[in-house]
Design a protein around this motif. Sequence first.
Motif, mmCIF file in Angstrom:
data_model
loop_
_atom_site.group_PDB
_atom_site.id
_atom_site.type_symbol
_atom_site.label_atom_id
_atom_site.label_comp_id
_atom_site.label_asym_id
_atom_site.label_seq_id
_atom_site.Cartn_x
_atom_site.Cartn_y
_atom_site.Cartn_z
ATOM 1 N N VAL A 1 -34.241 45.477 9.044
ATOM 2 C CA VAL A 1 -34.027 44.136 9.075
ATOM 3 C C VAL A 1 -33.025 43.618 10.383
ATOM 4 O O VAL A 1 -33.375 42.765 10.995
ATOM 5 C CB VAL A 1 -33.704 43.639 7.930
ATOM 6 N N VAL A 2 -31.827 44.408 10.444
ATOM 7 C CA VAL A 2 -30.891 44.064 11.174
ATOM 8 C C VAL A 2 -31.355 44.111 12.663
ATOM 9 O O VAL A 2 -31.084 43.094 13.543
ATOM 10 C CB VAL A 2 -29.767 44.974 11.066
ATOM 11 N N PRO A 3 -31.934 45.026 13.297
ATOM 12 C CA PRO A 3 -32.581 44.979 14.590
ATOM 13 C C PRO A 3 -33.435 43.803 14.805
ATOM 14 O O PRO A 3 -33.316 42.985 15.886
ATOM 15 C CB PRO A 3 -33.057 46.546 14.745
ATOM 16 N N ILE A 4 -34.176 43.657 13.715
ATOM 17 C CA ILE A 4 -35.021 42.417 14.034
ATOM 18 C C ILE A 4 -34.635 41.190 14.269
ATOM 19 O O ILE A 4 -34.503 40.394 14.937
ATOM 20 C CB ILE A 4 -36.010 42.176 12.833
ATOM 21 N N LEU A 5 -33.289 40.930 13.485
ATOM 22 C CA LEU A 5 -32.648 39.579 13.584
ATOM 23 C C LEU A 5 -31.920 39.834 14.717
ATOM 24 O O LEU A 5 -31.887 38.681 15.581
ATOM 25 C CB LEU A 5 -31.621 39.667 12.334
ATOM 26 N N ILE A 6 -31.263 40.935 15.356
ATOM 27 C CA ILE A 6 -30.851 40.904 16.436
ATOM 28 C C ILE A 6 -31.757 40.500 17.469
ATOM 29 O O ILE A 6 -31.497 39.562 18.643
ATOM 30 C CB ILE A 6 -30.116 42.251 16.771
ATOM 31 N N VAL A 7 -33.025 41.134 17.589
ATOM 32 C CA VAL A 7 -34.162 40.566 18.618
ATOM 33 C C VAL A 7 -34.307 38.965 18.596
ATOM 34 O O VAL A 7 -34.323 38.402 19.491
ATOM 35 C CB VAL A 7 -35.167 41.456 18.463
ATOM 36 N N ILE A 8 -34.503 38.680 17.401
ATOM 37 C CA ILE A 8 -34.822 37.152 17.363
ATOM 38 C C ILE A 8 -33.573 36.349 17.768
ATOM 39 O O ILE A 8 -33.771 35.511 18.590
ATOM 40 C CB ILE A 8 -35.265 36.774 15.814
ATOM 41 N N GLY A 9 -32.392 36.818 17.716
ATOM 42 C CA GLY A 9 -31.242 36.097 18.098
ATOM 43 C C GLY A 9 -31.055 36.167 19.606
ATOM 44 O O GLY A 9 -31.019 35.062 20.233
#
Length: 263
Positions: free
Chosen positions: A82-90
Amino acid sequence: MLPAAGLVLSGCTIPSFGAHAGVSDTSKQAFHLWQGFSVAAAIIGTLTTGLIIWAVLRYRRRGDQIPEQVQYHLPFEVVYTVVPILIVIGLFGATLVVENKSVANPSTNVIVNVNAFQWGWQFTYPGSNALVYGQTTQSPEMVLPVDENVHFNLTSTDVVHGFYVRQFNFSRYALPGVVNQFTIRPTQTGTYFGQCTQLCGLYHSLMFFRVKVVTDSQYSQWLASFNNPAAKARFTAAVNTTNAELSSGVPSKATYTNFGSGK
Ligand SMILES: [Cu+2]
């Protein structure tokens, strides 16, 4: 998240990471985005390197026995997905916002037609007789008013060139048969260096120009200085030649004159 933090904190405390702080509206936003990406990369890079070093030391081989085998730690796997996905979305969201601003074309009365050719630049200002033309090291100088939206129509009469000004954090192809349109709003007076960024032939590396940003009144004065029959004749001739070259579809011949000494 992280780039957003960069956008908020930007300016004095965060290093430039090699980019220019920008002298136009969108170049400043692009600069803050670059800072945000760099900070995010530094944090993630440090964390990842640290974890690798820790794992190498902590779980290094201590004997011939195979250590206890653990797998399927669900909470941990959820976190590192989840954390990398959030970073990419940001990162994606912040890029989208800045890019949308930099390709916006607000209406304006200040228009500059830029024509790139082997190996120089021609700048004409429709509605006036202003014409700037120069090859390579002559560095033709485009004059722009400060704090005004300037609309550019960018094209080429021969091969693919690149219009690039470092202080604008901006680059666009100059393509034969295509008019690329964009708007730049300079926020700081001064003279800035521009160059071609596409390998376009023999003198590509010398295909320079300058951008001089001046106050409104200096800009009007500069435009008015072309208000005479000689300037008008030069302007009309140049525009006719360019239009003929653009409409013929045949690449114009490279001109070898006026390169200065030795060429
Ligand atoms: Cu070029």
